[in-house]
Design an enzyme around this catalytic site. Structure first.
Site, PDB file in Angstrom:
ATOM      1  NE  ARG A 178      -3.942  -2.068   0.284  1.00  0.00           N
ATOM      2  CZ  ARG A 178      -3.806  -3.338  -0.162  1.00  0.00           C
ATOM      3  NH1 ARG A 178      -2.734  -3.699  -0.832  1.00  0.00           N
ATOM      4  NH2 ARG A 178      -4.767  -4.216   0.058  1.00  0.00           N
ATOM      5  CB  SER A 248      -9.026  -1.456   4.002  1.00  0.00           C
ATOM      6  OG  SER A 248      -9.417  -2.635   3.385  1.00  0.00           O
ATOM      7  CD  GLU A 343      -5.849   0.860   2.279  1.00  0.00           C
ATOM      8  OE1 GLU A 343      -5.698  -0.205   2.895  1.00  0.00           O
ATOM      9  OE2 GLU A 343      -6.488   0.945   1.225  1.00  0.00           O
TER      10      GLU A 343
HETATM   11  C1  LIG Z   1     -15.387  -0.194  -1.371  1.00  0.00           C
HETATM   12  C2  LIG Z   1     -13.903   0.049  -1.559  1.00  0.00           C
HETATM   13  C3  LIG Z   1     -13.043  -1.028  -1.697  1.00  0.00           C
HETATM   14  C4  LIG Z   1     -11.669  -0.830  -1.867  1.00  0.00           C
HETATM   15  N1  LIG Z   1     -10.858  -1.917  -2.003  1.00  0.00           N
HETATM   16  C5  LIG Z   1      -9.533  -1.763  -2.161  1.00  0.00           C
HETATM   17  C6  LIG Z   1      -8.671  -2.898  -2.307  1.00  0.00           C
HETATM   18  O1  LIG Z   1      -9.112  -4.050  -2.319  1.00  0.00           O
HETATM   19  N2  LIG Z   1      -7.339  -2.679  -2.455  1.00  0.00           N
HETATM   20  C7  LIG Z   1      -6.809  -1.421  -2.475  1.00  0.00           C
HETATM   21  O2  LIG Z   1      -5.580  -1.300  -2.620  1.00  0.00           O
HETATM   22  N3  LIG Z   1      -7.596  -0.331  -2.360  1.00  0.00           N
HETATM   23  C8  LIG Z   1      -8.934  -0.462  -2.201  1.00  0.00           C
HETATM   24  N4  LIG Z   1      -9.753   0.650  -2.059  1.00  0.00           N
HETATM   25  C9  LIG Z   1      -9.151   1.995  -2.055  1.00  0.00           C
HETATM   26  C10 LIG Z   1      -9.227   2.723  -3.424  1.00  0.00           C
HETATM   27  O3  LIG Z   1     -10.234   2.189  -4.230  1.00  0.00           O
HETATM   28  C11 LIG Z   1      -7.889   2.651  -4.185  1.00  0.00           C
HETATM   29  O4  LIG Z   1      -6.854   3.187  -3.390  1.00  0.00           O
HETATM   30  C12 LIG Z   1      -7.952   3.426  -5.507  1.00  0.00           C
HETATM   31  O5  LIG Z   1      -6.768   3.187  -6.238  1.00  0.00           O
HETATM   32  C13 LIG Z   1      -8.137   4.927  -5.318  1.00  0.00           C
HETATM   33  O6  LIG Z   1      -8.384   5.490  -6.594  1.00  0.00           O
HETATM   34  P1  LIG Z   1      -9.052   6.917  -6.755  1.00  0.00           P
HETATM   35  O7  LIG Z   1      -8.993   7.257  -8.202  1.00  0.00           O
HETATM   36  O8  LIG Z   1     -10.398   6.922  -6.132  1.00  0.00           O
HETATM   37  O9  LIG Z   1      -8.023   7.827  -5.939  1.00  0.00           O
HETATM   38  P2  LIG Z   1      -8.368   9.092  -5.033  1.00  0.00           P
HETATM   39  O10 LIG Z   1      -9.063   8.626  -3.811  1.00  0.00           O
HETATM   40  O11 LIG Z   1      -9.008  10.138  -5.842  1.00  0.00           O
HETATM   41  O12 LIG Z   1      -6.894   9.580  -4.636  1.00  0.00           O
HETATM   42  C14 LIG Z   1      -6.104   8.828  -3.736  1.00  0.00           C
HETATM   43  C15 LIG Z   1      -4.730   9.508  -3.617  1.00  0.00           C
HETATM   44  O13 LIG Z   1      -4.048   9.427  -4.853  1.00  0.00           O
HETATM   45  C16 LIG Z   1      -3.756  10.731  -5.355  1.00  0.00           C
HETATM   46  N5  LIG Z   1      -3.979  10.664  -6.807  1.00  0.00           N
HETATM   47  C17 LIG Z   1      -5.122  10.299  -7.442  1.00  0.00           C
HETATM   48  N6  LIG Z   1      -4.932  10.315  -8.760  1.00  0.00           N
HETATM   49  C18 LIG Z   1      -3.655  10.709  -8.974  1.00  0.00           C
HETATM   50  C19 LIG Z   1      -2.872  10.920 -10.130  1.00  0.00           C
HETATM   51  N7  LIG Z   1      -3.360  10.708 -11.359  1.00  0.00           N
HETATM   52  N8  LIG Z   1      -1.588  11.341  -9.986  1.00  0.00           N
HETATM   53  C20 LIG Z   1      -1.066  11.543  -8.744  1.00  0.00           C
HETATM   54  N9  LIG Z   1      -1.762  11.351  -7.601  1.00  0.00           N
HETATM   55  C21 LIG Z   1      -3.043  10.933  -7.719  1.00  0.00           C
HETATM   56  C22 LIG Z   1      -4.710  11.671  -4.652  1.00  0.00           C
HETATM   57  O14 LIG Z   1      -4.192  12.985  -4.561  1.00  0.00           O
HETATM   58  C23 LIG Z   1      -4.813  11.009  -3.293  1.00  0.00           C
HETATM   59  O15 LIG Z   1      -3.684  11.345  -2.513  1.00  0.00           O
HETATM   60  C24 LIG Z   1     -11.140   0.478  -1.898  1.00  0.00           C
HETATM   61  C25 LIG Z   1     -12.012   1.581  -1.761  1.00  0.00           C
HETATM   62  C26 LIG Z   1     -13.373   1.366  -1.597  1.00  0.00           C
HETATM   63  C27 LIG Z   1     -14.301   2.547  -1.478  1.00  0.00           C
END
Ligand SMILES: Cc1cc2nc3c(=O)[nH]c(=O)nc-3n(C[C@H](O)[C@H](O)[C@H](O)COP(=O)(O)OP(=O)(O)OC[C@H]3O[C@@H](n4cnc5c(N)ncnc54)[C@H](O)[C@@H]3O)c2cc1C
Length: 365
Positions: A178, A248, A343
């Site tokens: 992570r 998580s 996380e």
């Molecule tokens: C129901 C649920 C289940 C999940 N299950 C998992 C799982 O099984 N495994 C897991 O690892 N995660 C899981 N997650 C967490 C999440 O889905 C992941 O971390 C996902 O990759 C986040 O993507 P996002 O586009 O929503 O990022 P955001 O939430 O929009 O951003 C997260 C971080 O990344 C940065 N960021 C976003 N895009 C960029 C970019 N293009 N360049 C630079 N920085 C950037 C943001 O500034 C922020 O700091 C889960 C979340 C939910 C709600």
């Protein structure tokens, strides 16, 4: 800091940039805070020009994808860019490999579905993870024994200082559990604009985690694994479109073998996995055993089917969740001597002083 100090009221905002926009629909916890400046960006040219504009006016920039790994706990100063950079194309490589280049704003799960439809192996265990392709390397997303780093060849980045766009090799990105340089060393250096996956054409399935094998009838196939992952996840995790959450909320803590053995002696049903020279403890088990599963307070709570997931039933602001988090952490530490680590990323980045101020204000009301 007021990021607008260098921008007068007479300054004309670039096209597409709006002021004081609610981020409620852009984070899956659905907390209602504002972005001082806001833009939804669909192409690289616009992204470069907006980052250049912000730099010229000394405005900080935050990039968001699907907002599914965020804990927004105050209005965000500066410019918030929602990444919607599109595009997905595949290139045949020699032997067993396919290279797939994906725009950072593409939906991760839809992209996984596309790879399965094309019979390409590598990311099927990561189905149904919300968010964008570009955010996947940020915390090196993982599930069912697979991490994105296992199939990632390169990451395309926009250098926030020079505005150059170039590719960085996956092995240089500091991937760990992570974690990656995008969360640490390179936090303020790059925005991710695309990723390149290296997928396999020949079958290579991993079924040994999370009871996946038991979910599959008959001969395992790529499609069956994808469907099993979707089924298991849907039965265990709340859909953020129905019940606000960020997956998580705590990482699985790592402890030394000595601490692990002591805990195992006191708590024989402790759930743990060997990880290198250490042990990874199931944070969900610790929280569950401490009696938090299904508890609610002030409109937020611990998900009834999975203690690792904190949910927002009806809170508009983040304070109740921060308080719940603090209570769980203190309780788990008292019981097991284990420090839980959050996380999701907290935005805006607050100092420890500001954070404790928020909590004490809350407890006075
Ligand atoms: C129901 C649920 C289940 C999940 N299950 C998992 C799982 O099984 N495994 C897991 O690892 N995660 C899981 N997650 C967490 C999440 O889905 C992941 O971390 C996902 O990759 C986040 O993507 P996002 O586009 O929503 O990022 P955001 O939430 O929009 O951003 C997260 C971080 O990344 C940065 N960021 C976003 N895009 C960029 C970019 N293009 N360049 C630079 N920085 C950037 C943001 O500034 C922020 O700091 C889960 C979340 C939910 C709600």
């Amino acid at each position: 800091m007021d990021s607008t100090q260098h921008i007068s009221d007479a300054t004309i905002l670039p096209p597409r940039v709006e002021k004081n926009v609610s981020l409620q629909q852009y984070n899956t916890f659905r907390f209602d805070y504002q972005a001082e400046f806001f833009a939804l960006v669909e192409d690289l040219m616009t992204l470069k020009s907006l980052v250049g504009w912000a730099k010229q006016h000394n405005i900080c920039v935050t990039m968001l994808g699907g907002g599914s790994n965020l804990l927004i706990s105050a209005d965000i100063p500066g410019l918030v860019i929602i990444n919607r950079l599109r595009g997905c194309h595949a290139k045949e490589e020699s032997g067993n490999r396919i290279s797939l280049i994906v725009g950072a704003g593409e939906n991760w799960h839809e992209m996984v579905e596309f790879t399965v439809q094309n019979h390409w192996f590598g990311v099927e265990n990561l189905a149904l993870i919300p968010g964008t392709a570009g955010a996947a390397p940020v915390q090196n997303i993982g599930a069912y024994g697979v991490e994105v780093k296992d199939s990632l060849a390169r990451v395309q980045v926009l250098d926030r200082q020079t505005l150059d766009v170039y590719w960085v090799n996956a092995q240089d990105c500091g991937f760990a559990y992570r974690d990656s340089h995008f969360k640490g060393l390179w936090k303020d250096k790059y925005f991710i604009t695309a990723i390149e996956l290296s997928l396999k054409k020949r079958a290579d399935l991993l079924l040994s985690y999370g009871g996946l094998a038991n979910q599959i009838e008959g001969e395992p196939s790529l499609k069956k694994v994808f469907q099993a992952v979707c089924q298991v996840r849907s039965s265990k995790l709340p859909d953020p479109n129905v019940l606000a959450n960020a997956g998580s909320f705590f990482k699985n803590p790592m402890v030394s073998t000595t601490q692990h053995n002591q805990l195992k002696e006191s708590f024989p049903s402790l759930v743990s996995f060997p990880h290198g020279n250490e042990f990874k403890l199931a944070a969900g088990w610790l929280i569950d055993q401490a009696g938090w599963k299904g508890k609610t307070q002030q409109g937020v709570g611990v998900y009834e089917k999975q203690a690792l997931v904190l949910v927002n039933h009806q809170a508009i602001k983040a304070e109740p969740l921060l308080e719940l988090e603090a209570n769980i952490k203190a309780n788990v530490f008292n019981l097991y001597g284990v420090e839980l680590e959050r996380e999701p990323v907290q935005l805006p980045v607050l100092s420890q002083k500001e954070l404790s101020g928020m909590l004490s204000e809350e407890s006075q009301t």
